[in-house]
Write a protein that holds these residues in place. Structure first.
Motif, PDB file in Angstrom:
ATOM      1  N   TYR A   4       5.818  11.970   0.649  1.00 21.90           N
ATOM      2  CA  TYR A   4       5.144  11.682  -0.713  1.00 21.90           C
ATOM      3  C   TYR A   4       3.878  11.867  -0.621  1.00 21.90           C
ATOM      4  O   TYR A   4       3.070  12.195  -1.497  1.00 21.90           O
ATOM      5  CB  TYR A   4       5.576  10.286  -1.265  1.00 21.90           C
ATOM      6  N   GLY A   5       3.245  11.337   0.524  1.00 17.32           N
ATOM      7  CA  GLY A   5       1.905  11.629   1.095  1.00 17.32           C
ATOM      8  C   GLY A   5       1.487  12.932   1.033  1.00 17.32           C
ATOM      9  O   GLY A   5       0.448  13.435   0.290  1.00 17.32           O
ATOM     10  N   PHE A  23       7.292   7.834   3.098  1.00 17.87           N
ATOM     11  CA  PHE A  23       5.908   7.740   2.844  1.00 17.87           C
ATOM     12  C   PHE A  23       5.178   9.000   3.340  1.00 17.87           C
ATOM     13  O   PHE A  23       4.119   9.540   2.586  1.00 17.87           O
ATOM     14  CB  PHE A  23       5.258   6.480   3.583  1.00 17.87           C
ATOM     15  N   GLY A  67       1.858   1.792   1.606  1.00 14.17           N
ATOM     16  CA  GLY A  67       2.549   3.129   1.208  1.00 14.17           C
ATOM     17  C   GLY A  67       3.015   3.111  -0.224  1.00 14.17           C
ATOM     18  O   GLY A  67       2.809   3.845  -1.155  1.00 14.17           O
ATOM     19  N   GLN A 100      -0.517   7.359   2.206  1.00 11.59           N
ATOM     20  CA  GLN A 100       0.935   7.245   2.489  1.00 11.59           C
ATOM     21  C   GLN A 100       1.199   7.886   3.903  1.00 11.59           C
ATOM     22  O   GLN A 100       2.110   7.553   4.457  1.00 11.59           O
ATOM     23  CB  GLN A 100       1.401   7.906   1.306  1.00 11.59           C
ATOM     24  N   PHE A 128       1.388   4.975  -3.338  1.00 13.64           N
ATOM     25  CA  PHE A 128       2.196   5.630  -4.441  1.00 13.64           C
ATOM     26  C   PHE A 128       2.060   5.203  -5.936  1.00 13.64           C
ATOM     27  O   PHE A 128       1.810   5.857  -6.731  1.00 13.64           O
ATOM     28  CB  PHE A 128       3.690   5.640  -3.892  1.00 13.64           C
ATOM     29  N   GLY A 179      -3.050   8.300  -2.591  1.00 14.06           N
ATOM     30  CA  GLY A 179      -1.646   8.746  -2.676  1.00 14.06           C
ATOM     31  C   GLY A 179      -1.179   9.612  -1.493  1.00 14.06           C
ATOM     32  O   GLY A 179       0.039   9.572  -0.979  1.00 14.06           O
TER      33      GLY A 179
END
Length: 196
Positions: free
Chosen positions: A79-80, A76, A20, A57, A24, A53
């Protein structure tokens, strides 16, 4: 009567945090090299946003759920989907699936993510210094991007790009530190544990 002994089940799931963090970090660096003015926004960035990304994630976040790590799951997975939604914001208007977001809409989008990141930062205070740096620098990055969109000032956007490269590099460092420390069974790259 046969005596029974308690059975302890060991979690054999690998640590998903390095995946992750690297997903990122690498995607953040590539987007922010663009923000710093070195190359145009192109399919290389969009593909990284979708597959590494984004999807990587989300997968890391799902594995964190299996490991009962609420912070990792939330960070994770969120933000994924941030990366997937960002690519959507850029690509959907080109496909005729709605209008492109205005600067004001992008300011709202980035502000919400900035506040979310700032709130998650408080969770890192019980984790380690490396993650504290990642989340603090990401909070700053979101608000620099807001300032750049709000003012239309390209210098602020370029500054955000350089700051974003630092943020992404710090995430890669944290991810690789997790890998190497586990592989070697000792601290190869320090994460700065917090004494709580």
């Amino acid at each position: 009567m046969i005596p029974t002994t308690p059975v302890t089940v060991k979690d054999g799931t690998a640590n998903p945090a390095p995946l992750g963090l690297c997903a990122f970090g690498m995607t953040t660096i590539l987007l922010n090299i663009h923000n710093a003015g070195f190359f145009e926004l192109n399919t290389m960035i969009l593909a990284m946003g979708i597959f590494y990304g984004g999807l990587a994630q989300v997968i890391a976040g799902i594995i964190e759920a299996k490991k009962n790590n609420t912070f990792g799951l939330t960070a994770f997975t969120s933000y994924g989907f941030f990366w997937l939604s960002l690519v959507g914001l850029l690509v959907m208007p080109k496909l005729g699936w709605g209008t492109a977001p205005s600067e004001g809409a992008m300011c709202a989008y980035l502000s919400v993510w900035g506040v979310f990141t700032f709130l998650l930062f408080f969770g890192t205070l019980k984790l380690n210094r490396a993650l504290q740096f990642v989340f603090a620098s990401l909070t700053i990055l979101f608000f620099l991007l807001v300032a750049g969109d709000a003012t239309g000032n390209s210098s602020i956007k370029h500054l955000a790009g350089y700051e974003g490269i630092i943020c992404g590099a710090s995430a890669i460092y944290a991810g690789i530190a997790n890998v190497l420390n586990e592989v070697y069974g000792r601290v190869v790259l320090p994460l700065g544990p917090v004494n709580v």
